[in-house]
Design a protein around this motif. Sequence first.
Motif, PDB file in Angstrom:
ATOM      1  N   VAL A  40       0.859  -1.186   0.000  1.00 15.20           N
ATOM      2  CA  VAL A  40       0.000   0.000   0.000  1.00 15.20           C
ATOM      3  C   VAL A  40       0.897   1.239   0.000  1.00 15.20           C
ATOM      4  O   VAL A  40       1.791   1.362   0.849  1.00 15.20           O
ATOM      5  N   ALA A  41       0.644   2.147  -0.926  1.00 15.52           N
ATOM      6  CA  ALA A  41       1.468   3.354  -1.055  1.00 15.52           C
ATOM      7  C   ALA A  41       1.490   4.158   0.237  1.00 15.52           C
ATOM      8  O   ALA A  41       0.486   4.267   0.937  1.00 15.52           O
ATOM      9  N   VAL A  42       2.659   4.706   0.538  1.00 18.13           N
ATOM     10  CA  VAL A  42       2.847   5.565   1.705  1.00 18.13           C
ATOM     11  C   VAL A  42       2.798   7.016   1.240  1.00 18.13           C
ATOM     12  O   VAL A  42       3.356   7.360   0.191  1.00 18.13           O
ATOM     13  N   ASN A  43       2.152   7.860   2.007  1.00 18.38           N
ATOM     14  CA  ASN A  43       2.070   9.284   1.719  1.00 18.38           C
ATOM     15  C   ASN A  43       3.485   9.856   1.622  1.00 18.38           C
ATOM     16  O   ASN A  43       4.231   9.867   2.597  1.00 18.38           O
ATOM     17  N   ALA A  44       3.862  10.335   0.459  1.00 20.66           N
ATOM     18  CA  ALA A  44       5.216  10.854   0.229  1.00 20.66           C
ATOM     19  C   ALA A  44       5.525  12.063   1.099  1.00 20.66           C
ATOM     20  O   ALA A  44       6.686  12.340   1.393  1.00 20.66           O
ATOM     21  N   GLU A  45       4.494  12.797   1.538  1.00 16.38           N
ATOM     22  CA  GLU A  45       4.709  13.961   2.395  1.00 16.38           C
ATOM     23  C   GLU A  45       5.290  13.592   3.757  1.00 16.38           C
ATOM     24  O   GLU A  45       5.863  14.440   4.436  1.00 16.38           O
ATOM     25  N   LEU A  46       5.160  12.318   4.156  1.00 13.52           N
ATOM     26  CA  LEU A  46       5.742  11.882   5.430  1.00 13.52           C
ATOM     27  C   LEU A  46       7.261  11.826   5.358  1.00 13.52           C
ATOM     28  O   LEU A  46       7.927  11.890   6.381  1.00 13.52           O
ATOM     29  N   LYS A  47       7.782  11.675   4.161  1.00 11.68           N
ATOM     30  CA  LYS A  47       9.233  11.632   3.926  1.00 11.68           C
ATOM     31  C   LYS A  47       9.920  10.578   4.789  1.00 11.68           C
ATOM     32  O   LYS A  47      10.967  10.825   5.374  1.00 11.68           O
ATOM     33  N   SER A  48       9.336   9.387   4.859  1.00 12.02           N
ATOM     34  CA  SER A  48       9.974   8.285   5.571  1.00 12.02           C
ATOM     35  C   SER A  48      11.134   7.793   4.719  1.00 12.02           C
ATOM     36  O   SER A  48      10.973   7.552   3.513  1.00 12.02           O
ATOM     37  N   GLU A  49      12.304   7.683   5.329  1.00 12.12           N
ATOM     38  CA  GLU A  49      13.513   7.386   4.571  1.00 12.12           C
ATOM     39  C   GLU A  49      14.462   6.518   5.378  1.00 12.12           C
ATOM     40  O   GLU A  49      14.341   6.406   6.595  1.00 12.12           O
ATOM     41  N   LEU A  50      15.414   5.947   4.667  1.00  9.01           N
ATOM     42  CA  LEU A  50      16.431   5.086   5.273  1.00  9.01           C
ATOM     43  C   LEU A  50      17.753   5.354   4.585  1.00  9.01           C
ATOM     44  O   LEU A  50      17.823   5.392   3.354  1.00  9.01           O
ATOM     45  N   GLU A  51      18.793   5.574   5.380  1.00  6.03           N
ATOM     46  CA  GLU A  51      20.151   5.675   4.848  1.00  6.03           C
ATOM     47  C   GLU A  51      20.976   4.567   5.471  1.00  6.03           C
ATOM     48  O   GLU A  51      20.904   4.335   6.681  1.00  6.03           O
ATOM     49  N   ILE A  52      21.719   3.875   4.636  1.00  5.08           N
ATOM     50  CA  ILE A  52      22.613   2.815   5.102  1.00  5.08           C
ATOM     51  C   ILE A  52      24.021   3.273   4.776  1.00  5.08           C
ATOM     52  O   ILE A  52      24.358   3.497   3.610  1.00  5.08           O
ATOM     53  N   GLY A  53      24.828   3.430   5.823  1.00  2.29           N
ATOM     54  CA  GLY A  53      26.172   3.947   5.649  1.00  2.29           C
ATOM     55  C   GLY A  53      27.239   2.874   5.825  1.00  2.29           C
ATOM     56  O   GLY A  53      26.960   1.673   5.848  1.00  2.29           O
ATOM     57  N   GLU A  54      28.449   3.353   5.952  1.00  5.45           N
ATOM     58  CA  GLU A  54      29.619   2.489   6.155  1.00  5.45           C
ATOM     59  C   GLU A  54      29.407   1.608   7.381  1.00  5.45           C
ATOM     60  O   GLU A  54      28.863   2.067   8.384  1.00  5.45           O
TER      61      GLU A  54
END
Length: 136
Positions: A40-54
């Motif tokens: 189910v699509a997530v509201n893009a305005e929530l700006k839920s994000e994930l960064e995977i670093g070193e």
Amino acid sequence: MKLAFAATTALLLTACSSGLKVVESDLQHHHWNLTAIDGVAVNAELKSELEIGEHFSINGRAGCNRFFGSATLTQGVLKAETLGTTRMACAPEAQQVESAVLDTLNNGAVIKQDGQLLELKGDTHTLTYQLADWVQ
């Protein structure tokens, strides 16, 4: 001829049964935007994000709160170690997204990456992320 056919068949069966191998370097140093939970699509305005670093440091925004910590990748399963989070009150829609994201990361999820899509399949939820950009 039969021996070559048998060897090729065994190799193909082994490759198919093991699934796609996740390459660590394909996950690290990227910024991913959450696009769907359980299809189910997530509201893009929530700006839920994930960064995977070193070394699999992870951070991002779950629903309305930021999270940070580290994770491990073992046999295709990404699992967050103890995550720190901010503690702002969330609107109900953001809280649902936040709960799904944090639950999936904390309990571990099988990773499937296909080009610019990243899927984290946990026991309760499946999170789908779209590659946003490269992180330094």
